[in-house]
Design a protein around this motif. Structure first.
Motif, PDB file in Angstrom:
ATOM      1  N   LEU A  99       0.814  -1.213   0.000  1.00  0.00           N
ATOM      2  CA  LEU A  99       0.000   0.000   0.000  1.00  0.00           C
ATOM      3  C   LEU A  99       0.849   1.265   0.000  1.00  0.00           C
ATOM      4  O   LEU A  99       0.347   2.348  -0.327  1.00  0.00           O
ATOM      5  N   SER A 100       2.112   1.128   0.367  1.00  0.00           N
ATOM      6  CA  SER A 100       2.983   2.302   0.356  1.00  0.00           C
ATOM      7  C   SER A 100       3.544   2.584  -1.032  1.00  0.00           C
ATOM      8  O   SER A 100       4.166   3.622  -1.244  1.00  0.00           O
ATOM      9  N   ARG A 101       3.311   1.651  -1.997  1.00  0.00           N
ATOM     10  CA  ARG A 101       3.792   1.872  -3.359  1.00  0.00           C
ATOM     11  C   ARG A 101       2.920   2.919  -4.052  1.00  0.00           C
ATOM     12  O   ARG A 101       1.688   2.841  -4.000  1.00  0.00           O
ATOM     13  N   PRO A 102       3.492   3.895  -4.737  1.00  0.00           N
ATOM     14  CA  PRO A 102       2.689   4.874  -5.481  1.00  0.00           C
ATOM     15  C   PRO A 102       1.884   4.194  -6.591  1.00  0.00           C
ATOM     16  O   PRO A 102       2.297   3.176  -7.144  1.00  0.00           O
ATOM     17  N   GLY A 103       0.731   4.740  -6.897  1.00  0.00           N
ATOM     18  CA  GLY A 103      -0.076   4.209  -7.976  1.00  0.00           C
ATOM     19  C   GLY A 103      -1.543   4.534  -7.790  1.00  0.00           C
ATOM     20  O   GLY A 103      -1.953   5.062  -6.752  1.00  0.00           O
ATOM     21  N   PRO A 104      -2.359   4.185  -8.784  1.00  0.00           N
ATOM     22  CA  PRO A 104      -3.791   4.505  -8.725  1.00  0.00           C
ATOM     23  C   PRO A 104      -4.494   3.870  -7.533  1.00  0.00           C
ATOM     24  O   PRO A 104      -5.399   4.470  -6.952  1.00  0.00           O
ATOM     25  N   ALA A 105      -4.101   2.636  -7.159  1.00  0.00           N
ATOM     26  CA  ALA A 105      -4.773   1.956  -6.056  1.00  0.00           C
ATOM     27  C   ALA A 105      -4.561   2.716  -4.748  1.00  0.00           C
ATOM     28  O   ALA A 105      -5.506   2.923  -3.978  1.00  0.00           O
ATOM     29  N   ARG A 106      -3.315   3.154  -4.506  1.00  0.00           N
ATOM     30  CA  ARG A 106      -3.053   3.895  -3.267  1.00  0.00           C
ATOM     31  C   ARG A 106      -3.810   5.217  -3.270  1.00  0.00           C
ATOM     32  O   ARG A 106      -4.395   5.617  -2.253  1.00  0.00           O
ATOM     33  N   GLU A 107      -3.818   5.892  -4.403  1.00  0.00           N
ATOM     34  CA  GLU A 107      -4.524   7.165  -4.480  1.00  0.00           C
ATOM     35  C   GLU A 107      -6.022   6.979  -4.277  1.00  0.00           C
ATOM     36  O   GLU A 107      -6.681   7.794  -3.609  1.00  0.00           O
ATOM     37  N   GLY A 108      -6.559   5.876  -4.838  1.00  0.00           N
ATOM     38  CA  GLY A 108      -7.986   5.611  -4.677  1.00  0.00           C
ATOM     39  C   GLY A 108      -8.358   5.328  -3.237  1.00  0.00           C
ATOM     40  O   GLY A 108      -9.385   5.810  -2.740  1.00  0.00           O
ATOM     41  N   LEU A 109      -7.511   4.527  -2.570  1.00  0.00           N
ATOM     42  CA  LEU A 109      -7.781   4.226  -1.165  1.00  0.00           C
ATOM     43  C   LEU A 109      -7.681   5.483  -0.307  1.00  0.00           C
ATOM     44  O   LEU A 109      -8.527   5.726   0.561  1.00  0.00           O
ATOM     45  N   ALA A 110      -6.656   6.294  -0.554  1.00  0.00           N
ATOM     46  CA  ALA A 110      -6.506   7.522   0.223  1.00  0.00           C
ATOM     47  C   ALA A 110      -7.699   8.451   0.023  1.00  0.00           C
ATOM     48  O   ALA A 110      -8.115   9.154   0.952  1.00  0.00           O
ATOM     49  N   SER A 111      -8.261   8.437  -1.176  1.00  0.00           N
ATOM     50  CA  SER A 111      -9.380   9.348  -1.462  1.00  0.00           C
ATOM     51  C   SER A 111     -10.632   8.985  -0.677  1.00  0.00           C
ATOM     52  O   SER A 111     -11.535   9.820  -0.529  1.00  0.00           O
ATOM     53  N   LEU A 112     -10.704   7.733  -0.164  1.00  0.00           N
ATOM     54  CA  LEU A 112     -11.873   7.362   0.629  1.00  0.00           C
ATOM     55  C   LEU A 112     -12.006   8.235   1.877  1.00  0.00           C
ATOM     56  O   LEU A 112     -13.113   8.411   2.404  1.00  0.00           O
ATOM     57  N   LEU A 113     -10.880   8.769   2.350  1.00  0.00           N
ATOM     58  CA  LEU A 113     -10.909   9.599   3.557  1.00  0.00           C
ATOM     59  C   LEU A 113     -10.843  11.089   3.229  1.00  0.00           C
ATOM     60  O   LEU A 113     -10.704  11.915   4.134  1.00  0.00           O
ATOM     61  N   ALA A 114     -10.948  11.427   1.947  1.00  0.00           N
ATOM     62  CA  ALA A 114     -10.902  12.841   1.559  1.00  0.00           C
ATOM     63  C   ALA A 114     -11.955  13.677   2.280  1.00  0.00           C
ATOM     64  O   ALA A 114     -11.678  14.824   2.663  1.00  0.00           O
ATOM     65  N   PRO A 115     -13.198  13.145   2.532  1.00  0.00           N
ATOM     66  CA  PRO A 115     -14.197  13.961   3.239  1.00  0.00           C
ATOM     67  C   PRO A 115     -13.782  14.342   4.665  1.00  0.00           C
ATOM     68  O   PRO A 115     -14.395  15.233   5.258  1.00  0.00           O
ATOM     69  N   LEU A 116     -12.756  13.664   5.198  1.00  0.00           N
ATOM     70  CA  LEU A 116     -12.304  13.966   6.561  1.00  0.00           C
ATOM     71  C   LEU A 116     -11.091  14.882   6.578  1.00  0.00           C
ATOM     72  O   LEU A 116     -10.538  15.148   7.645  1.00  0.00           O
ATOM     73  N   ALA A 117     -10.671  15.339   5.406  1.00  0.00           N
ATOM     74  CA  ALA A 117      -9.423  16.107   5.305  1.00  0.00           C
ATOM     75  C   ALA A 117      -9.432  17.341   6.190  1.00  0.00           C
ATOM     76  O   ALA A 117      -8.392  17.716   6.750  1.00  0.00           O
ATOM     77  N   ASP A 118     -10.575  18.000   6.313  1.00  0.00           N
ATOM     78  CA  ASP A 118     -10.642  19.210   7.131  1.00  0.00           C
ATOM     79  C   ASP A 118     -11.215  18.941   8.519  1.00  0.00           C
ATOM     80  O   ASP A 118     -11.655  19.872   9.208  1.00  0.00           O
ATOM     81  N   ARG A 119     -11.243  17.652   8.915  1.00  0.00           N
ATOM     82  CA  ARG A 119     -11.737  17.279  10.237  1.00  0.00           C
ATOM     83  C   ARG A 119     -10.686  16.427  10.963  1.00  0.00           C
ATOM     84  O   ARG A 119     -10.819  15.211  11.097  1.00  0.00           O
ATOM     85  N   PRO A 120      -9.600  17.059  11.415  1.00  0.00           N
ATOM     86  CA  PRO A 120      -8.531  16.289  12.073  1.00  0.00           C
ATOM     87  C   PRO A 120      -9.009  15.548  13.312  1.00  0.00           C
ATOM     88  O   PRO A 120      -8.452  14.501  13.657  1.00  0.00           O
ATOM     89  N   ASP A 121     -10.066  16.057  13.982  1.00  0.00           N
ATOM     90  CA  ASP A 121     -10.582  15.352  15.151  1.00  0.00           C
ATOM     91  C   ASP A 121     -11.169  14.006  14.766  1.00  0.00           C
ATOM     92  O   ASP A 121     -11.008  13.001  15.481  1.00  0.00           O
ATOM     93  N   LEU A 122     -11.828  13.957  13.607  1.00  0.00           N
ATOM     94  CA  LEU A 122     -12.402  12.683  13.148  1.00  0.00           C
ATOM     95  C   LEU A 122     -11.294  11.723  12.702  1.00  0.00           C
ATOM     96  O   LEU A 122     -11.368  10.511  12.961  1.00  0.00           O
ATOM     97  N   LEU A 123     -10.278  12.233  12.051  1.00  0.00           N
ATOM     98  CA  LEU A 123      -9.164  11.372  11.626  1.00  0.00           C
ATOM     99  C   LEU A 123      -8.431  10.783  12.837  1.00  0.00           C
ATOM    100  O   LEU A 123      -8.115   9.587  12.859  1.00  0.00           O
ATOM    101  N   ARG A 124      -8.170  11.608  13.848  1.00  0.00           N
ATOM    102  CA  ARG A 124      -7.500  11.096  15.058  1.00  0.00           C
ATOM    103  C   ARG A 124      -8.358  10.038  15.745  1.00  0.00           C
ATOM    104  O   ARG A 124      -7.857   9.030  16.234  1.00  0.00           O
ATOM    105  N   THR A 125      -9.660  10.295  15.789  1.00  0.00           N
ATOM    106  CA  THR A 125     -10.560   9.318  16.422  1.00  0.00           C
ATOM    107  C   THR A 125     -10.562   8.009  15.649  1.00  0.00           C
ATOM    108  O   THR A 125     -10.505   6.920  16.259  1.00  0.00           O
TER     109      THR A 125
END
Length: 412
Positions: free
Chosen positions: A324-350
Motif C-alpha cells: 500500500l505504500s507503493r505509489p499508484g492509482p490503487a493507493r490514491e484511490g484508497l486515500a481518497s476514501l478519507l478525503a471527506p475527513l481532510a478538514d476534520r482532524p478530530d475525526l481522523l485522530r478518532t
C-alpha cells in the motif's frame, strides 16, 4: 660508578640465600625457559595454537633473552636500556602481525618474570630482607619498562594493520553496496567477498545519555556495542557502516540463518547498547545485496510509519503495508476514501485510535481524553461523510488500508 644511562650503578652484588642473585639467575635461564614455555602452552591457549617450531624457536628464544636481560639488570643494579629491549620490541611487532592478542603477550612476560622471581627468592632468609627489597624494586621497574616498550611496539604495528584492514573492509563494503564486488580483485587485495550475506538495516534510537553532557561519547559507545555484537555473531569483523542513527551491516553466512537467530542478534545488540533498535533483514546472494539494502530501508520506513514496536522485521511481516505504500492509482484511490475527513482532524485522530485499539470505545475515549459518547458520535459522523463504518466487516479493511495509503501519500 655511572652507567650508560647516567644512573649510579651499585657494584655490590645482591645476595639472597647466600647466592649471588644475578649469577644464580643466569645459570638457571635454560631450565627456567623450559618451565615458562610449558606454562605458556598450558595456561595461554593462543600459544598452544602456534606452530610447534615457532614455540620452541622464536617464543623460547625471547623468553630466554628476557630472563638474561633481567639477570643483567640485577647484576648492574640499574634499569634496562633501550638496547636491552630491542629484541622484545621486534618480537612484539611480529606477534602483532600474527594476530596474537596483546593481553596474551603481556601475560607471557608476566609468567617469565614470576618464574624468575620465584627462582631467585627461593630459600630466602630473614637477613636477606634488604637485598630482596632491592631486587623487587629492580624487577618492578624492569617489568614496567618492559610492559610499556612491548605495548608501544605492538600497538604501533596493529595501528598500521588495522588501518589497512579497515580501508580494505570499507572498500569491500562499498563495492558490495554498489553491486560491483569483483572476487578476483578483492582476493588480490587480501579480501574475498562471501557468496551470501545476511543483510541488516538498523535504525538506532538515541541513548538517554546522548542528550546530556558527553553525548558524543555515549553515541560512540552505543555504536561500538552494537558493532561488537555483530562481530561476535560472525566471529570476525562484520562489514558495517554505522553511526548513531543507524546504518547497514553485511554478515557473511554460508546458508540463510534461521530468522529467530537474527531476531535474537538484534535483541542482544539492543540490550547491549541500551537503546531500542528497529531493523529490517534479508538474506541475499552477493550480487543481490544492493536490492536487499534498498528493500530493507523501505521495510524500516513502513514499520516506523505504522507505529510497530522495535525489533527485526522482514518483508513478509509488512506485506500489506509495504504494497500500500507503493505509489499508484490503487493507493490514491484508497486515500481518497478519507478525503471527506481532510478538514476534520478530530475525526481522523478518532478513526486512527479507534482502529488501533480494536474498536474499543472506552479505551479510545481514554486515549483521546474525551467521553465514550463522543467517540460514538464521531464514528457516526465518519460513516455519514465516507459511507464506511468500522464495525462493518466489509468496511473495516478499507478503512485500515485507506489510513495507511493516506499516511504513505502524505509522507511520500
Amino acid at each position: 660508578m655511572t652507567g650508560d644511562n647516567g644512573a649510579t650503578v651499585r657494584t655490590r652484588p645482591l645476595l639472597i640465600a647466600g647466592r649471588p642473585v644475578a649469577a644464580h639467575l643466569h645459570a638457571r635461564v635454560p631450565a627456567l625457559t623450559r618451565r615458562v614455555v610449558d606454562r605458556l602452552l598450558s595456561e595461554l591457549p593462543v600459544y598452544a595454537r602456534l606452530p610447534r617450531e615457532e614455540v620452541v624457536g622464536d617464543i623460547a628464544g625471547i623468553v630466554r633473552h628476557n630472563l638474561r636481560v633481567f639477570a643483567r639488570v640485577l647484576e648492574r643494579r640499574a634499569p634496562a636500556t633501550a638496547a636491552d629491549l630491542a629484541e622484545q620490541r621486534d618480537s612484539a611487532a611480529q606477534r602483532a602481525e600474527e594476530g596474537v592478542p596483546l593481553d596474551a603477550i603481556l601475560s607471557a612476560y608476566h609468567l617469565g618474570m614470576e618464574s624468575g622471581w620465584q627462582e631467585i627468592t627461593r630459600d630466602a632468609r630473614p637477613g636477606d630482607l634488604i637485598d630482596v627489597q632491592d631486587a623487587l624494586s629492580l624487577m618492578m621497574a624492569f617489568h614496567r619498562t618492559l610492559t610499556s616498550t612491548v605495548s608501544a611496539a605492538y600497538l604501533e604495528v596493529r595501528q598500521v594493520l588495522d588501518s589497512q584492514e579497515h580501508a580494505g573492509r570499507h572498500a569491500l563494503l562499498a563495492s558490495l553496496l554498489a553491486g560491483t564486488a569483483d572476487e578476483e580483485a578483492q582476493r588480490s587485495a587480501g579480501l574475498r567477498p562471501a557468496e551470501r550475506y545476511a543483510v541488516l538495516t538498523l535504525a538506532l534510537a538515541p541513548h538517554p545519555d546522548e542528550s546530556g553532557p558527553g553525548g558524543s561519547v555515549a553515541a560512540r559507545r552505543k555504536v561500538r556495542r552494537v558493532q561488537s555484537e555483530l562481530n561476535a555473531y560472525v566471529r570476525e569483523s562484520a562489514l558495517v557502516s554505522l553511526d548513531a542513527s543507524g546504518g547497514t551491516a553485511l554478515l557473511p553466512v554460508a546458508a540463510p540463518p534461521p530468522w529467530e537467530e537474527l531476531c535474537a542478534l538484534v535483541a542482544r545488540a539492543s540490550l547491549s547498547a541500551g537503546t531500542a533498535i528497529t531493523a529490517a533483514g534479508a538474506t541475499a546472494e552477493r550480487r543481490a545485496v544492493p536490492a536487499a539494502v534498498a528493500q530493507n530501508a523501505e521495510v524500516v520506513e513502513v514499520v516506523r510509519r505504522t507505529g510497530r514496536p522495535p525489533g527485526l522485521y522482514r518483508l513478509a511481516d509488512v506485506l500489506l503495508e509495504y504494497q500500500l505504500s507503493r505509489p499508484g492509482p490503487a493507493r490514491e484511490g484508497l486515500a481518497s476514501l478519507l478525503a471527506p475527513l481532510a478538514d476534520r482532524p478530530d475525526l481522523l485522530r478518532t478513526l486512527e485510535s479507534y482502529l488501533a485499539l480494536g474498536l474499543d470505545r472506552r479505551r479510545t475515549a481514554e486515549s483521546l481524553h474525551i467521553h465514550p459518547n463522543t467517540v460514538d458520535y464521531r464514528v457516526r459522523r465518519i460513516e455519514s461523510l465516507t459511507g464506511l463504518h468500522p464495525a462493518r466487516a466489509v468496511d473495516l479493511p478499507y478503512l485500515n488500508a485507506a489510513l495507511l495509503a493516506r499516511s504513505s501519500g502524505t509522507e511520500a
